[in-house]
Motif scaffolding. Structure first.
Motif, mmCIF file in Angstrom:
data_model
loop_
_atom_site.group_PDB
_atom_site.id
_atom_site.type_symbol
_atom_site.label_atom_id
_atom_site.label_comp_id
_atom_site.label_asym_id
_atom_site.label_seq_id
_atom_site.Cartn_x
_atom_site.Cartn_y
_atom_site.Cartn_z
ATOM 1 N N GLY A 18 0.827 -1.214 0.003
ATOM 2 C CA GLY A 18 -0.080 -0.004 0.001
ATOM 3 C C GLY A 18 0.885 1.385 0.123
ATOM 4 N N VAL A 19 -0.042 2.386 0.039
ATOM 5 C CA VAL A 19 1.000 3.700 -0.150
ATOM 6 C C VAL A 19 1.716 3.896 1.144
ATOM 7 N N LEU A 20 1.072 4.139 2.342
ATOM 8 C CA LEU A 20 2.104 4.523 3.402
ATOM 9 C C LEU A 20 3.062 3.407 3.740
ATOM 10 N N CYS A 21 2.462 2.135 3.778
ATOM 11 C CA CYS A 21 3.506 1.113 4.375
ATOM 12 C C CYS A 21 4.572 0.734 3.165
ATOM 13 N N LEU A 38 4.880 -7.669 3.053
ATOM 14 C CA LEU A 38 3.945 -8.514 3.085
ATOM 15 C C LEU A 38 2.566 -7.818 2.687
ATOM 16 N N ASP A 39 1.665 -8.504 2.185
ATOM 17 C CA ASP A 39 0.698 -8.073 1.470
ATOM 18 C C ASP A 39 -0.289 -9.055 1.034
ATOM 19 N N LEU A 40 -1.848 -8.651 1.100
ATOM 20 C CA LEU A 40 -2.625 -9.708 0.546
ATOM 21 C C LEU A 40 -2.661 -9.590 -0.987
ATOM 22 N N CYS A 64 0.507 -12.823 1.608
ATOM 23 C CA CYS A 64 -0.259 -13.352 2.805
ATOM 24 C C CYS A 64 -1.359 -12.632 3.337
ATOM 25 N N ASN A 65 -2.074 -13.210 4.259
ATOM 26 C CA ASN A 65 -3.424 -12.452 4.908
ATOM 27 C C ASN A 65 -3.094 -12.376 6.304
ATOM 28 N N VAL A 66 -3.350 -11.227 6.776
ATOM 29 C CA VAL A 66 -2.919 -10.912 8.221
ATOM 30 C C VAL A 66 -3.913 -11.424 9.161
ATOM 31 N N LEU A 67 -5.185 -11.752 8.440
ATOM 32 C CA LEU A 67 -6.232 -12.317 9.587
ATOM 33 C C LEU A 67 -6.202 -13.950 9.693
ATOM 34 N N ASN A 91 3.253 -3.150 11.830
ATOM 35 C CA ASN A 91 1.800 -3.703 11.864
ATOM 36 C C ASN A 91 1.175 -2.571 11.104
ATOM 37 N N GLY A 92 1.321 -2.681 9.678
ATOM 38 C CA GLY A 92 0.716 -1.534 8.933
ATOM 39 C C GLY A 92 -0.698 -1.828 7.917
ATOM 40 N N ALA A 93 -1.138 -3.259 7.840
ATOM 41 C CA ALA A 93 -2.259 -3.522 6.881
ATOM 42 C C ALA A 93 -3.249 -3.093 7.661
ATOM 43 N N ILE A 163 0.355 1.151 13.641
ATOM 44 C CA ILE A 163 -0.335 2.307 13.035
ATOM 45 C C ILE A 163 -1.761 2.887 13.102
ATOM 46 N N THR A 164 -1.936 3.818 14.037
ATOM 47 C CA THR A 164 -3.354 4.353 14.612
ATOM 48 C C THR A 164 -3.910 5.202 13.379
ATOM 49 N N SER A 165 -4.419 6.348 13.982
ATOM 50 C CA SER A 165 -5.033 7.304 13.158
ATOM 51 C C SER A 165 -5.554 8.302 14.081
ATOM 52 N N ALA A 177 -16.812 2.044 12.405
ATOM 53 C CA ALA A 177 -16.073 0.878 12.833
ATOM 54 C C ALA A 177 -14.656 1.000 12.687
ATOM 55 N N TYR A 178 -14.132 2.012 11.792
ATOM 56 C CA TYR A 178 -12.605 2.266 11.829
ATOM 57 C C TYR A 178 -12.148 3.090 13.211
ATOM 58 N N SER A 179 -13.242 3.935 13.344
ATOM 59 C CA SER A 179 -12.753 4.679 14.619
ATOM 60 C C SER A 179 -12.553 3.976 15.695
ATOM 61 N N ALA A 181 -11.960 0.636 15.987
ATOM 62 C CA ALA A 181 -10.891 -0.223 15.723
ATOM 63 C C ALA A 181 -9.535 0.668 15.810
ATOM 64 N N LYS A 182 -9.466 1.678 15.456
ATOM 65 C CA LYS A 182 -8.113 2.280 15.652
ATOM 66 C C LYS A 182 -7.938 2.670 17.001
ATOM 67 N N ALA A 183 -9.130 2.929 17.673
ATOM 68 C CA ALA A 183 -9.016 3.320 19.226
ATOM 69 C C ALA A 183 -8.413 1.944 20.171
ATOM 70 N N PHE A 210 -3.913 13.179 7.947
ATOM 71 C CA PHE A 210 -4.943 12.842 6.614
ATOM 72 C C PHE A 210 -3.753 12.747 5.402
ATOM 73 N N PHE A 211 -3.789 11.639 4.968
ATOM 74 C CA PHE A 211 -2.946 11.363 3.803
ATOM 75 C C PHE A 211 -3.760 10.821 2.720
ATOM 76 N N SER A 212 -3.651 11.060 1.609
ATOM 77 C CA SER A 212 -4.528 10.751 0.364
ATOM 78 C C SER A 212 -4.191 9.431 -0.112
ATOM 79 N N THR A 213 -4.630 8.318 0.127
ATOM 80 C CA THR A 213 -4.151 7.079 -0.390
ATOM 81 C C THR A 213 -5.772 6.252 -0.853
ATOM 82 N N LYS A 214 -5.337 4.943 -1.137
ATOM 83 C CA LYS A 214 -6.330 4.119 -1.841
ATOM 84 C C LYS A 214 -7.541 3.931 -0.743
HETATM 85 P P1 NAD Z 1 -3.385 1.238 1.501
HETATM 86 O O1 NAD Z 1 -4.899 0.828 1.133
HETATM 87 O O2 NAD Z 1 -2.890 1.982 0.463
HETATM 88 O O3 NAD Z 1 -2.471 0.108 2.182
HETATM 89 C C1 NAD Z 1 -3.217 -1.035 2.932
HETATM 90 C C2 NAD Z 1 -2.531 -2.209 2.405
HETATM 91 O O4 NAD Z 1 -3.078 -3.322 3.154
HETATM 92 C C3 NAD Z 1 -3.227 -2.686 0.938
HETATM 93 O O5 NAD Z 1 -1.785 -2.713 0.057
HETATM 94 C C4 NAD Z 1 -3.760 -3.871 0.964
HETATM 95 O O6 NAD Z 1 -3.765 -4.840 0.169
HETATM 96 C C5 NAD Z 1 -3.120 -4.347 2.297
HETATM 97 N N1 NAD Z 1 -4.032 -5.417 3.225
HETATM 98 C C6 NAD Z 1 -5.474 -5.281 3.250
HETATM 99 N N2 NAD Z 1 -6.059 -6.302 3.914
HETATM 100 C C7 NAD Z 1 -4.942 -6.992 4.205
HETATM 101 C C8 NAD Z 1 -5.056 -8.369 4.573
HETATM 102 N N3 NAD Z 1 -6.080 -9.069 5.023
HETATM 103 N N4 NAD Z 1 -3.758 -8.880 4.825
HETATM 104 C C9 NAD Z 1 -2.726 -8.309 4.217
HETATM 105 N N5 NAD Z 1 -2.606 -7.130 3.442
HETATM 106 C C10 NAD Z 1 -3.583 -6.572 3.503
HETATM 107 O O7 NAD Z 1 -3.712 2.340 2.853
HETATM 108 P P2 NAD Z 1 -2.628 3.268 3.543
HETATM 109 O O8 NAD Z 1 -3.208 4.425 3.837
HETATM 110 O O9 NAD Z 1 -1.236 3.256 3.126
HETATM 111 O O10 NAD Z 1 -2.777 2.693 4.902
HETATM 112 C C11 NAD Z 1 -1.803 1.940 5.803
HETATM 113 C C12 NAD Z 1 -2.090 2.031 7.204
HETATM 114 O O11 NAD Z 1 -2.265 3.646 7.719
HETATM 115 C C13 NAD Z 1 -3.593 1.494 7.649
HETATM 116 O O12 NAD Z 1 -3.244 0.837 8.880
HETATM 117 C C14 NAD Z 1 -4.288 2.726 7.644
HETATM 118 O O13 NAD Z 1 -5.518 2.253 8.411
HETATM 119 C C15 NAD Z 1 -3.420 3.666 8.121
HETATM 120 N N6 NAD Z 1 -3.657 5.132 8.193
HETATM 121 C C16 NAD Z 1 -3.907 5.503 6.997
HETATM 122 C C17 NAD Z 1 -4.192 6.987 6.796
HETATM 123 C C18 NAD Z 1 -4.364 8.040 5.543
HETATM 124 O O14 NAD Z 1 -4.648 9.145 5.543
HETATM 125 N N7 NAD Z 1 -4.121 7.372 4.531
HETATM 126 C C19 NAD Z 1 -4.453 7.959 8.088
HETATM 127 C C20 NAD Z 1 -4.288 7.205 9.213
HETATM 128 C C21 NAD Z 1 -4.016 5.717 9.397
#
Ligand code: NAD
Length: 282
Positions: A18-21, A38-40, A64-67, A91-93, A163-165, A177-179, A181-183, A210-214
């Motif tokens: 993903g974008v941030l990780c 690691l990523d799904l 892989c799947n983190v779940l 732990n970024g997924a 990674i929280t929020s 749900a997201y709120s 879960a991150k708490a 706030f970061f603009s990602t997928k």
């Molecule tokens: P992203 O969607 O770009 O990346 C998330 C990645 O996790 C994706 O590549 C996805 O394929 C992977 N993923 C999803 N389910 C999975 C699973 N079951 N097993 C393995 N991998 C899996 O999102 P991002 O914005 O880069 O987010 C990264 C982290 O930062 C997340 O925890 C998100 O909650 C957190 N976050 C993001 C922002 C933001 O503004 N973008 C703000 C606060 C927190």
């Protein structure tokens, strides 16, 4: 920035496709870490690992799947064989999903009397959608930690970065749900910091603003690419009046990973948010 301590350490980055990780994976590799991405989405993980290698770093991709505990055990086996045992677990997924989202910020009388198919109220949220988001963010960090902390208990300077929020401090509208879960992830960070302290494993979190990602694209941008009303509200509530750039999280990540800088820090959740969390709105 150079962090000699990190050279040669094995860093496992979940959500690295993903974008941030992906950015985190690149940053750790530049410090000489051996990075497991690691990523799904295996192709996305591979693209990230390929970029690291093309830049002279060392990385492998693992789909892989983190779940899924078995899937994570399998990932650990591959990583142990190819790179060694884990020193740093990021732990970024995670992320939000429309399934756990209401259409409007607040409940309005009109939506109770005049049902509109396009409006999802609190009463329309289904438990499966909520569980999906909750599990991804909470169990999706607990399960990888159960697997990789096994490697870390043998080490002197292992650490976990969560990674929280912003919603770990106060809930954001529309995403219950997201709120929640991150708490929970923030709370779990503190719990683990205490639990693992005798083993020397430090556990801290980064709270991105706030970061603009997928994962938040549908909340921030209309289909035609124009900003949503929510984007306007976010920027108005961010004193620095812009979204963050992923590389602006790098310094906090390296600070938390390198014991020369943060060796006595465990259980904290650091906002990197352009002032969002400090601003009351007035
Ligand atoms: P992203 O969607 O770009 O990346 C998330 C990645 O996790 C994706 O590549 C996805 O394929 C992977 N993923 C999803 N389910 C999975 C699973 N079951 N097993 C393995 N991998 C899996 O999102 P991002 O914005 O880069 O987010 C990264 C982290 O930062 C997340 O925890 C998100 O909650 C957190 N976050 C993001 C922002 C933001 O503004 N973008 C703000 C606060 C927190």
């Amino acid at each position: 920035m150079t962090h000699e301590n990190l050279k040669g350490r094995v860093a496992v980055v979940t959500g690295g496709g993903g974008v941030l990780c992906g950015q985190f994976a690149q940053t750790l590799a530049k410090q000489g870490c051996k990075v497991a991405v690691l990523d799904l989405n295996e192709a996305a993980a591979q693209a990230c690992a390929d970029e690291i290698v093309a830049n002279g770093g060392e990385a492998i991709a693992v789909g892989c799947n983190v779940l899924d505990s078995e899937s994570m055990q399998n990932a650990r086996k591959i990583i142990n064989e190819k790179l060694g045992t884990c020193d740093i677990l990021l732990n970024g997924a995670g992320g939000n999903n429309p399934k756990g989202t209401t259409t409007k910020d607040t409940l309005e009388q009109i939506d109770l009397v005049q049902k509109d198919e396009n409006v999802k109220t609190f009463f329309d949220l289904d438990a499966d959608g909520i569980s999906f988001v909750f599990n991804l963010n909470f169990l999706g960090t607990l399960i990888p930690t159960q697997v990789f902390a096994r490697d870390m208990v043998e080490k002197e300077h292992a650490c976990i970065v969560m990674i929280t929020s912003m919603n770990a401090f106060r809930p954001l509208t529309r995403i219950p749900a997201y709120s929640a879960a991150k708490a929970a992830v923030k709370n779990f960070t503190e719990w683990m910091a205490v639990h693992f302290a005798p083993m020397g494993i430090r556990v801290n979190a980064i709270a991105p603003g706030f970061f603009s990602t997928k994962q938040n694209a549908t909340l921030l941008w209309n289909e035609d690419g124009t900003p949503t009303a929510r984007t306007g509200k976010i920027l108005a509530a961010t004193p620095m009046n812009r979204f963050g750039e992923p590389e602006e999280l790098d310094g906090t990540l390296l600070f938390l990973c390198d014991e020369a800088y943060s060796g006595f820090i465990t259980g904290v959740n650091i906002p990197v948010d352009g002032g969002f969390n400090a601003y009351s709105g007035v």
